[in-house]
Design an enzyme around this catalytic site. Structure first.
Site, PDB file in Angstrom:
ATOM      1  N   ASP A 170       0.867  -1.172   0.000  1.00 12.38           N
ATOM      2  CA  ASP A 170       0.000   0.000   0.000  1.00 12.38           C
ATOM      3  C   ASP A 170       0.912   1.232   0.000  1.00 12.38           C
ATOM      4  O   ASP A 170       2.111   1.133   0.291  1.00 12.38           O
ATOM      5  CB  ASP A 170      -0.880  -0.046   1.258  1.00 12.38           C
ATOM      6  CG  ASP A 170      -1.614   1.251   1.502  1.00 12.38           C
ATOM      7  OD1 ASP A 170      -2.333   1.705   0.603  1.00 12.38           O
ATOM      8  OD2 ASP A 170      -1.434   1.820   2.598  1.00 12.38           O
ATOM      9  N   ASP A 216      -0.106   5.183   1.035  1.00 11.00           N
ATOM     10  CA  ASP A 216      -0.305   6.088   2.166  1.00 11.00           C
ATOM     11  C   ASP A 216      -0.363   5.321   3.483  1.00 11.00           C
ATOM     12  O   ASP A 216      -1.180   4.410   3.653  1.00 11.00           O
ATOM     13  CB  ASP A 216      -1.601   6.885   1.991  1.00 11.00           C
ATOM     14  CG  ASP A 216      -1.465   8.003   0.980  1.00 11.00           C
ATOM     15  OD1 ASP A 216      -0.585   8.847   1.151  1.00 11.00           O
ATOM     16  OD2 ASP A 216      -2.238   8.017   0.002  1.00 11.00           O
TER      17      ASP A 216
END
Length: 267
Positions: free
Chosen positions: A9, A11
């Site tokens: 991922d 953020d």
């Protein structure tokens, strides 16, 4: 030797929310690549945000573009630079085509009403771009995607105190269920909602990874309602072999997890 890809991922995992990737994380990803791993970034954000936040990956001393696969919008888009000097889009999906214009319009009407309710009830420093259509998903950010650190911090304080997103997550899920629209809602990052067709969560990325023997994933939103949860749960099912996912609390822990993955893979 087994062919491995490690997905991340963005953020809250590779970068602080809406911030640029730090040099220490770049160096750790280079170490991962040097140990024979391909790297993928699977995020709810669109391609332009990935390139803004992770541009340091491709600077001198970083990784070549052909070492990193980019899977924006939960993997419903796929950008690769394996056979070209720069990234090209090789797969995309369309949310409006999938659910129909009528249901999409109803969703927008519902979100607009909710945005007004939040804005009236909570006196916060709202900015702009509350909705962003990304072809395969719709992102709703009540504080506005133009928000800087101060505005995002104000939102986070209010969200924690009044459980704003928790309330509207349940409200949206109820509307979608009542209208029988083929959509799901997840919390995106620390300020927004990701809305997309059922099954177009991050598990969608697995459609692009048939050539890999082992798949690894690191994400920070692996709890109920988080947009990493579906992929995290699938890769950690008891009967799954050669797939594994890890939960992180930020880039510093991600660096430690990369060392664990290298050791566990026996590279």
């Amino acid at each position: 030797m087994k062919r491995d890809i490690c997905l991340f991922d963005m953020d809250g995992t590779l970068t602080p929310p809406r911030k640029k990737i730090e040099r220490a994380v770049v160096q750790s990803l280079c170490k991962l690549s040097d140990n024979g791993f391909d790297i993928g970034i699977v995020t709810g954000s669109d391609y332009d945000y990935v390139m803004q936040q992770c541009d340091a990956l491709f600077e001198i001393g970083g990784l070549g573009m052909n070492s990193v696969e980019i899977f924006p919008c939960n993997g419903t888009k796929h950008y690769t630079a394996r056979d070209t000097p720069r990234y090209k889009l090789v797969h995309t999906a369309n949310m409006i085509d999938h659910i129909g214009q009528e249901d999409y319009n109803y969703l927008i009407e519902t979100l607009l009403a909710n945005q007004i309710m939040i804005s009236c009830k909570h006196q916060l420093p709202y900015t702009g771009t509350f909705f962003q259509y990304r072809d395969s998903m719709l992102n709703w950010c009540p504080i506005g995607r133009q928000a800087g650190d101060a505005e995002r911090d104000a939102w986070s304080i209010a969200d924690t105190a009044f459980k704003i997103r928790e309330y509207y997550l349940k409200q949206l899920q109820g509307v979608i269920e009542e209208k029988e629209i083929d959509l799901t809602v997840a919390l995106g990052g620390s300020t927004s909602f990701d809305i997309y067709p059922e099954g177009w969560d991050k598990t969608y990325v697995l459609n692009h990874l048939e050539d890999y023997d082992r798949i690894w994933f690191v994400g920070d939103r692996c709890q109920e309602g988080g947009n990493d949860k579906a992929l995290y749960d699938m890769l950690n099912e008891e009967d799954v072999v050669n797939w594994k996912a890890f939960e992180t609390d930020g880039p510093e822990q991600t660096i430690k997890l990369i060392d664990c993955i290298i050791a566990e893979a026996g590279k």
